[in-house]
Design an enzyme around this catalytic site. Structure first.
Site, PDB file in Angstrom:
ATOM      1  CE  LYS A   1       4.359 -11.086  -0.737  1.00  0.00           C
ATOM      2  NZ  LYS A   1       5.137 -10.302   0.259  1.00  0.00           N
TER       3      LYS A   1
ATOM      4  N   GLY B   1      -3.181  -8.339   2.714  1.00  0.00           N
ATOM      5  CA  GLY B   1      -2.573  -7.170   3.332  1.00  0.00           C
ATOM      6  C   GLY B   1      -2.373  -6.092   2.298  1.00  0.00           C
TER       7      GLY B   1
ATOM      8  CB  VAL C   1      -1.112 -14.944   1.538  1.00  0.00           C
ATOM      9  CG1 VAL C   1      -0.284 -16.228   1.686  1.00  0.00           C
ATOM     10  CG2 VAL C   1      -0.200 -13.728   1.656  1.00  0.00           C
TER      11      VAL C   1
ATOM     12  CG  MET D   1       3.234  -5.380   0.494  1.00  0.00           C
ATOM     13  SD  MET D   1       3.779  -4.074  -0.613  1.00  0.00           S
ATOM     14  CE  MET D   1       4.802  -5.012  -1.749  1.00  0.00           C
TER      15      MET D   1
ATOM     16  CG  ASP E   1       6.356  -4.008   7.745  1.00  0.00           C
ATOM     17  OD1 ASP E   1       6.190  -3.216   8.700  1.00  0.00           O
ATOM     18  OD2 ASP E   1       5.428  -4.477   7.079  1.00  0.00           O
TER      19      ASP E   1
ATOM     20  CG  LEU F   1      -3.215 -19.365   3.353  1.00  0.00           C
ATOM     21  CD1 LEU F   1      -1.703 -19.570   3.239  1.00  0.00           C
ATOM     22  CD2 LEU F   1      -3.810 -20.342   4.351  1.00  0.00           C
ATOM     23  N   GLY F   2      -5.093 -15.090   3.625  1.00  0.00           N
ATOM     24  CA  GLY F   2      -5.178 -13.745   4.189  1.00  0.00           C
ATOM     25  C   GLY F   2      -4.800 -12.712   3.150  1.00  0.00           C
TER      26      GLY F   2
END
Length: 215
Positions: free
Chosen positions: A41, A21, A26, A23, A139, A18-19
């Site tokens: 995640k 980042g 996902v 951290m 955040d 899905l993506g």
């Protein structure tokens, strides 16, 4: 965790990415036990991390799951489970077919005033529930606001959230957050309160209205 159809924790079947980042990554997955789609995640564990760093990240994942599991709100992404796969901590979360506000703004520039107002009210409601549970998100930004294909608005990624009743696991001197949307007191190293989330929400709504961060 990269191949399609890989089974995580002998339960969650990976379907697609899905993506990603700062951290982690996902994934979209299928829960074979409860027959539902979830998001997983997987937290990054850099090769430069020593055993203490890895242990800290695992504690952070467990803490995030424990903290966020307290928060059950229609405008917040729920966390269902915390598992390990290949010695990496993974958070199992509610899946929402959606795009981030960041992606929407990148495509169309701004949102109509009425949509910004609704988005603000929905995210504010999620934050109010979080603050009642003594959780600070830390955040709030367009990348963490999800706009569902069905129009639902949900706040995601409490990955650097902090329960105000607990100690922070993060190493001293590490600044968590996104510079364009971070509250001044966090940047200055001062104690973090719920006010920081309101700053992030205000900056997010500015970006949605003006098409750029306020700073």
């Amino acid at each position: 965790m990269s191949a399609r159809d890989r089974l995580v924790a002998e339960r969650y079947r990976i379907e697609s990415r899905l993506g990603s980042g700062a951290m982690g990554v996902v994934w979209k997955a299928w829960d074979e036990r409860l027959n539902r789609t979830v998001a997983i995640k997987e937290l990054h564990l850099r090769h430069s991390f020593d055993e203490a760093d890895v242990a800290a990240m695992k504690r952070r994942a467990i803490r995030e799951g424990r903290i966020t599991a307290k928060l059950m709100h229609r405008h917040a992404i729920a966390v269902f489970d915390v598992v390990e796969q290949d010695d990496r901590p993974c958070l199992v979360m509610e899946y929402l077919a959606s795009r981030s506000l960041e992606a929407v703004l990148a495509e169309q520039g701004t949102l109509p005033v009425a949509e910004v107002a609704k988005l603000g009210a929905d995210v504010a409601a999620a934050l109010a529930a979080a603050h009642d549970a003594r959780i600070v998100h830390r955040d709030v930004k367009p990348g963490n606001v999800l706009i569902g294909d069905d129009g639902r608005i949900k706040l995601s990624d409490f990955g650097i959230s902090r329960n105000r009743a607990e100690h922070t696991i993060t190493s001293t001197g590490i600044l968590l957050g996104t510079p364009s949307f971070i509250a001044p007191e966090i940047a200055a190293g001062e104690p973090v309160t719920a006010k920081a989330d309101l700053w992030g929400l205000g900056a997010t709504l500015f970006a949605a209205s003006e098409g750029r961060p306020p700073y």
